[in-house]
Design a protein around this motif. Structure first.
Motif, PDB file in Angstrom:
ATOM      1  N   ARG A  16       0.941  -1.301  -0.215  1.00 39.53           N
ATOM      2  CA  ARG A  16       0.094  -0.120  -0.026  1.00 39.53           C
ATOM      3  C   ARG A  16       0.878   1.336  -0.082  1.00 39.53           C
ATOM      4  O   ARG A  16       0.738   2.100  -0.616  1.00 39.53           O
ATOM      5  N   PHE A  20       0.895   4.011  -2.741  1.00 40.56           N
ATOM      6  CA  PHE A  20       0.703   5.696  -2.332  1.00 40.56           C
ATOM      7  C   PHE A  20       2.000   6.548  -3.006  1.00 40.56           C
ATOM      8  O   PHE A  20       1.979   7.939  -3.432  1.00 40.56           O
ATOM      9  N   ARG A  23       1.310   7.374  -6.393  1.00 42.94           N
ATOM     10  CA  ARG A  23       0.273   8.270  -6.570  1.00 42.94           C
ATOM     11  C   ARG A  23       1.113   9.464  -6.222  1.00 42.94           C
ATOM     12  O   ARG A  23       0.685  10.755  -6.986  1.00 42.94           O
ATOM     13  N   TYR A  39      -5.093  11.534  -0.990  1.00 39.86           N
ATOM     14  CA  TYR A  39      -5.421  10.398   0.006  1.00 39.86           C
ATOM     15  C   TYR A  39      -6.766  10.777   0.434  1.00 39.86           C
ATOM     16  O   TYR A  39      -6.943  11.869   1.158  1.00 39.86           O
ATOM     17  N   ASP A  43      -9.506   5.230   0.664  1.00 39.20           N
ATOM     18  CA  ASP A  43      -8.366   4.149   0.457  1.00 39.20           C
ATOM     19  C   ASP A  43      -8.355   3.195   1.231  1.00 39.20           C
ATOM     20  O   ASP A  43      -7.787   1.961   0.851  1.00 39.20           O
ATOM     21  N   SER A  44      -8.834   3.281   2.584  1.00 38.61           N
ATOM     22  CA  SER A  44      -8.582   2.294   3.469  1.00 38.61           C
ATOM     23  C   SER A  44      -9.336   0.968   3.111  1.00 38.61           C
ATOM     24  O   SER A  44      -9.073  -0.162   3.417  1.00 38.61           O
ATOM     25  N   HIS A  48      -6.430  -2.034  -3.964  1.00 41.12           N
ATOM     26  CA  HIS A  48      -5.398  -1.447  -4.586  1.00 41.12           C
ATOM     27  C   HIS A  48      -4.554  -2.471  -5.406  1.00 41.12           C
ATOM     28  O   HIS A  48      -4.209  -3.493  -5.014  1.00 41.12           O
ATOM     29  N   ARG A  63      -6.769   1.878  -8.012  1.00 37.85           N
ATOM     30  CA  ARG A  63      -7.737   1.305  -7.155  1.00 37.85           C
ATOM     31  C   ARG A  63      -9.255   0.886  -7.573  1.00 37.85           C
ATOM     32  O   ARG A  63      -9.444   1.559  -8.536  1.00 37.85           O
ATOM     33  N   ARG A  85      -7.562   6.766  -9.037  1.00 43.05           N
ATOM     34  CA  ARG A  85      -6.321   6.873  -8.821  1.00 43.05           C
ATOM     35  C   ARG A  85      -5.279   5.780  -9.914  1.00 43.05           C
ATOM     36  O   ARG A  85      -4.073   5.446  -8.985  1.00 43.05           O
TER      37      ARG A  85
END
Length: 155
Positions: A16, A20, A23, A39, A43-44, A48, A63, A85
């Motif tokens: 993860r 990120f 991104r 973010y 996201d959680s 992904h 994602r 994303r």
């Protein structure tokens, strides 16, 4: 030039963080998106996907939102997922990484019983998504100061 790479679902914290980091490089560094909005709360719970070179270097990410998270972005359709994303590092563009990431996200959507995928494409990327079967709808809109269009593909 061919660069061997693999795709995988980001299953752990390191994967993860790699997503990120890609991104951040693409959206924040190259496109000037404010890091505070890159973010988000989605996201959680998102799935992904990460593309990595054989030496472990991250090349791209994307994602999939599904369920309630996707419904907020797809007009409430519970059978639609939301692809977002999607980012490919400059060094990996033109190698098929983006196409492979979209395919993996669509496969994940099908595996969850979804019948379509929506996305918000930056207008410069409309042709990329059109070649993959996505159809634009609605008016152009600004997101993070960048022109976008909504698009959908039936799976």
């Amino acid at each position: 030039m061919t660069v061997p790479y693999t795709l995988r679902v980001a299953e752990d914290t390191a994967d993860r963080e790699a997503c990120f980091a890609v991104r951040k490089e693409v959206f924040v560094g190259e496109q000037g998106v404010d890091e505070d909005i890159e973010y988000d709360a989605y996201d959680s719970g998102a799935l992904h996907v990460l593309a990595v070179r054989d030496d472990g270097t991250p090349l791209g990410t994307g994602r999939l939102l599904h369920g309630e998270a996707a419904a907020a972005k797809t007009g409430g359709d519970p059978r639609a997922g939301s692809l977002g994303r999607l980012a490919v590092k400059k060094e990996a563009r033109g190698l098929g990484v983006g196409v492979a990431l979209v395919g993996a996200i669509e496969d994940a959507a099908r595996a969850r019983g979804l019948t379509s995928v929506d996305l918000h494409a930056q207008t410069h990327a409309l042709g990329f998504y059109e070649r993959l079967g996505y159809v634009a709808y609605g008016e152009e809109f600004l997101d993070a100061g960048i022109d976008h269009r909504a698009m959908r593909k039936t799976l």
